[in-house]
Design a protein around this motif. Structure first.
Motif, short mmCIF file in Angstrom:
data_model
loop_
_atom_site.label_atom_id
_atom_site.label_comp_id
_atom_site.label_asym_id
_atom_site.label_seq_id
_atom_site.Cartn_x
_atom_site.Cartn_y
_atom_site.Cartn_z
N ASN A 272 43.38 29.23 10.92
CA ASN A 272 42.42 29.76 12.10
C ASN A 272 42.87 28.30 13.04
O ASN A 272 42.78 27.38 13.19
CB ASN A 272 40.93 29.68 11.81
CG ASN A 272 40.69 30.71 10.81
OD1 ASN A 272 40.68 30.99 11.37
ND2 ASN A 272 39.81 30.28 9.81
N THR B 106 42.38 26.95 16.87
CA THR B 106 40.89 26.98 17.84
C THR B 106 41.49 26.61 19.16
O THR B 106 40.66 26.03 19.86
CB THR B 106 40.75 25.41 16.99
OG1 THR B 106 40.72 24.35 17.36
CG2 THR B 106 39.55 25.79 15.53
N ARG B 107 42.39 26.54 19.27
CA ARG B 107 43.47 26.00 20.99
C ARG B 107 44.43 26.01 20.74
O ARG B 107 45.30 25.53 20.03
CB ARG B 107 42.71 24.35 20.79
CG ARG B 107 42.85 23.77 22.67
CD ARG B 107 42.24 22.56 22.44
NE ARG B 107 42.57 22.48 23.74
CZ ARG B 107 41.72 22.30 24.38
NH1 ARG B 107 41.13 22.42 24.88
NH2 ARG B 107 42.02 21.71 25.96
N THR C 39 46.19 23.23 17.45
CA THR C 39 45.33 22.52 16.92
C THR C 39 44.18 23.43 15.69
O THR C 39 43.71 24.55 16.63
CB THR C 39 43.78 22.26 17.59
OG1 THR C 39 44.25 20.90 19.06
CG2 THR C 39 42.87 21.40 16.78
N LEU C 40 44.40 23.09 14.97
CA LEU C 40 43.91 24.13 13.89
C LEU C 40 42.68 23.88 13.25
O LEU C 40 41.83 22.82 13.93
CB LEU C 40 44.98 23.68 12.47
CG LEU C 40 46.08 24.14 12.41
CD1 LEU C 40 47.53 23.95 11.21
CD2 LEU C 40 46.96 25.66 12.80
N ASP C 41 42.24 24.21 12.13
CA ASP C 41 40.91 25.20 12.41
C ASP C 41 39.80 23.11 12.03
O ASP C 41 38.83 22.77 11.74
CB ASP C 41 39.45 25.56 12.08
CG ASP C 41 40.11 25.78 10.52
OD1 ASP C 41 41.27 25.06 9.88
OD2 ASP C 41 39.90 26.66 9.60
N GLY C 42 40.71 22.99 10.89
CA GLY C 42 40.60 21.83 10.19
C GLY C 42 41.05 20.21 11.14
O GLY C 42 40.66 18.55 10.78
N THR D 195 46.82 19.28 14.11
CA THR D 195 47.37 19.07 15.50
C THR D 195 48.52 19.04 15.42
O THR D 195 49.40 18.85 14.16
CB THR D 195 47.47 18.48 17.04
OG1 THR D 195 47.78 16.99 16.12
CG2 THR D 195 45.66 18.65 17.33
#
Length: 130
Positions: free
Chosen positions: A36, A38-39, A47-50, A53
């Motif tokens: 997932n 997120t950015r 940037t991943l959901d956790g 980066t």
């Protein structure tokens, strides 16, 4: 794709081809599945959901946007066969028929091309010009 594949390969054949390609070029070790994001920032910083980066040379968004079939709604109680482009396999499906093609995406353009050559007549219906 292999020459042995039909003109419009099934999703099973496309998956087989992608797996073969991935294995041939050893891409699995460089691929993150079911992540997932997120950015996405300039220079391809992800940037991943956790909160992790990573920086990449490029990004391929695979949103699944086209996995839901969109069908034209016909008024009344039409007694006409409809075929979604996902079920289209071969120009023989159009031969000798009067074919209206609804919408104007890439799949419609592919079907229109075949229909113009193989169908008795072809009609294109879209709400805007392409």
């Amino acid at each position: 794709m292999p020459e042995s594949y039909p003109r419009y390969p099934s999703h099973e054949l496309v998956l087989e081809y992608l797996r073969s390609y991935t294995d041939h070029f050893e891409l699995r070790t460089h691929t993150r599945f079911a992540a997932n994001v997120t950015r996405i920032e300039p220079e391809w910083t992800i940037t991943l959901d956790g909160g992790e980066t990573r920086r990449y040379a490029g990004v391929v968004p695979a949103t699944g946007h086209d996995r839901i079939l969109r069908r034209a709604v016909l008024p009344g109680d039409p007694k006409v066969e409809t075929i979604h482009s996902s079920a289209y396999r071969d120009p023989a499906q159009l031969a000798g028929r009067r074919v209206p093609v609804v919408r104007g995406g890439q799949s419609a353009a592919d079907v229109l091309t075949d229909s113009a050559m193989y169908a008795t007549s072809t009609l294109h219906s879209t709400r805007c010009g392409f």
